[in-house]
Motif scaffolding. Structure first.
Motif, PDB file in Angstrom:
ATOM      1  N   SER A 115       0.829  -1.211   0.000  1.00  0.00           N
ATOM      2  CA  SER A 115       0.000   0.000   0.000  1.00  0.00           C
ATOM      3  C   SER A 115       0.858   1.254   0.000  1.00  0.00           C
ATOM      4  O   SER A 115       0.501   2.262  -0.607  1.00  0.00           O
ATOM      5  N   LYS A 151      -5.527  -2.530  -1.304  1.00  0.00           N
ATOM      6  CA  LYS A 151      -6.769  -1.796  -1.539  1.00  0.00           C
ATOM      7  C   LYS A 151      -6.535  -0.294  -1.723  1.00  0.00           C
ATOM      8  O   LYS A 151      -7.344   0.408  -2.327  1.00  0.00           O
ATOM      9  N   GLU A 152      -5.425   0.193  -1.164  1.00  0.00           N
ATOM     10  CA  GLU A 152      -5.116   1.617  -1.316  1.00  0.00           C
ATOM     11  C   GLU A 152      -3.649   1.778  -1.673  1.00  0.00           C
ATOM     12  O   GLU A 152      -2.868   0.821  -1.607  1.00  0.00           O
ATOM     13  N   ALA A 172      -7.819   5.083  -2.755  1.00  0.00           N
ATOM     14  CA  ALA A 172      -8.179   3.768  -3.281  1.00  0.00           C
ATOM     15  C   ALA A 172      -7.339   3.499  -4.527  1.00  0.00           C
ATOM     16  O   ALA A 172      -7.059   4.406  -5.309  1.00  0.00           O
TER      17      ALA A 172
END
Length: 367
Positions: free
Chosen positions: A249, A281-282, A331
């Motif tokens: 991330s 996810k991010e 995101a």
């Protein structure tokens, strides 16, 4: 009765006071934030000549013993045995969930000797974490008391030579022990060429004064260090990285050797493998706000409808870039450069575009 820890003081504090430093608290230390020249001039001087930073709040650990490489490779997603003597490597300490306890630089100094440089605010936590692992290995783990100076900028090498310390053989992310008790690495936190020199207190003031006697050198404080590293796209632990953030991330997966991503035995390996397999996810991205208003850490990122879609983790004005600069998390679907986002600053909506990192070119001396 307060249980707040007393503030720690830099060994060369009197030098900074004599130079007119304005001090503030950082990571439990009384640190020089700016000098009379001011943050803008300090920042630009580093980009144009040579800025001197006192980073003695950072902690050095010496790792030694027959099990040193195996120990470090267990503690970090690192193949310590593959490092050449003199080679430095950026790495991280992970918890079992692959959250980033700290980011570190590890340098191999000999077959069974390594130097680890850790962040000030995490030094105690790092030491406890390392010591808990060390029991399983034939290794000694020793915190060192050193003054740590960073000389950064295009004139850094020439200034060092003039000061009697020729480190011209070093390239970016290599290190050496030029004198007894000294450690020098060609690295830094500004995006510029430069060096970090750890040296005993008895030598430190004299060496700092020698550097400052050179017209090309001036003290630079923590405020400009922050704007320099932000323009260079470099993370600050506690803001851009923390124990709830993983390397994927954070867009620092490049720091984990590819083979280790798939079959590493380091702490947090299984969690990191799952994150990579599922897809983060991010993602950490650069952010360029419209106009001249800086956007600060903690500001929410929103879409046009006002829904929260991320957060700013670092932000300020980039004197070399000539515009506000920031980093944050969005995101994954919104992480492409050019994506339009928004934030609110004192009730005003400000547009930001996702921007590629770094904001200014990194100018390291590559091998």
């Amino acid at each position: 009765m307060s249980d707040t820890k007393p503030q720690k003081h830099l060994p060369l504090e009197a030098l900074h006071e004599d130079a007119g430093a304005r001090f503030g608290a950082f990571a439990g230390w009384r640190m020089p934030l700016t000098y009379p020249a001011g943050v803008m001039k300090e920042h630009l001087h580093t980009r144009e000549s040579a800025g001197l930073f006192d980073i003695s709040h950072m902690q050095l650990f010496e790792v030694e013993g027959a099990g040193a490489a195996d120990f470090l490779s267990r503690a970090c997603p690192l193949d310590a045995a593959a490092l050449r003597e003199g080679q430095s490597k950026y790495t991280v300490l992970l918890n079992e969930k692959a959250g980033i306890i700290d980011d570190l630089i590890v340098t191999r100094l000999g077959e069974n000797r390594f130097m680890v440089v850790a962040n000030a605010g995490n030094a105690d936590k790092d030491e406890a974490h390392f010591r808990a692992i060390a029991g399983d290995f034939d290794v000694s783990f020793t915190p060192l008391e050193r003054v740590l100076l960073a000389l950064q900028g295009p004139d850094a090498e020439a200034v060092m030579i003039a000061a009697g310390l020729d480190l011209s053989d070093l390239t970016f992310m290599t290190g050496t022990e030029p004198r007894e008790g000294w450690f020098a690495a060609r690295s830094g936190y500004t995006g510029e060429d430069g060096f970090e020199i750890a040296l005993p207190l008895d030598d430190a003031e004299r060496f700092a004064r020698t550097l400052l006697d050179d017209d090309r050198v001036q003290w630079v404080g923590l405020a400009a260090r922050d704007s320099l590293r932000l323009e260079a796209g470099l993370c600050l632990h506690g803001q851009d990285l923390d124990e709830n953030t993983d390397p994927a991330s954070a867009a620092i997966l490049w720091a984990v050797p590819k083979a280790l991503r798939e079959e590493g035995k380091f702490i947090g390996a299984l969690a990191l493998q799952k994150i990579i397999a599922d897809g983060a996810k991010e993602k950490r991205v650069g952010l360029k706000p419209e106009g001249r208003q800086p956007v600060r850490a903690g500001a929410p990122l929103i879409n046009e409808a006002g829904e929260k879609i991320g957060r700013v983790t670092s932000g300020g004005f980039g004197p070399s870039a000539g515009h506000p600069v920031a980093m944050g998390y969005v995101a994954k679907t919104l992480s492409e450069p050019g994506t339009r986002l928004f934030t609110e600053v004192r009730g005003n909506r400000i547009a930001l575009d996702v921007h590629s990192l770094p904001f200014t070119p990194q100018r390291y001396k590559k091998g």
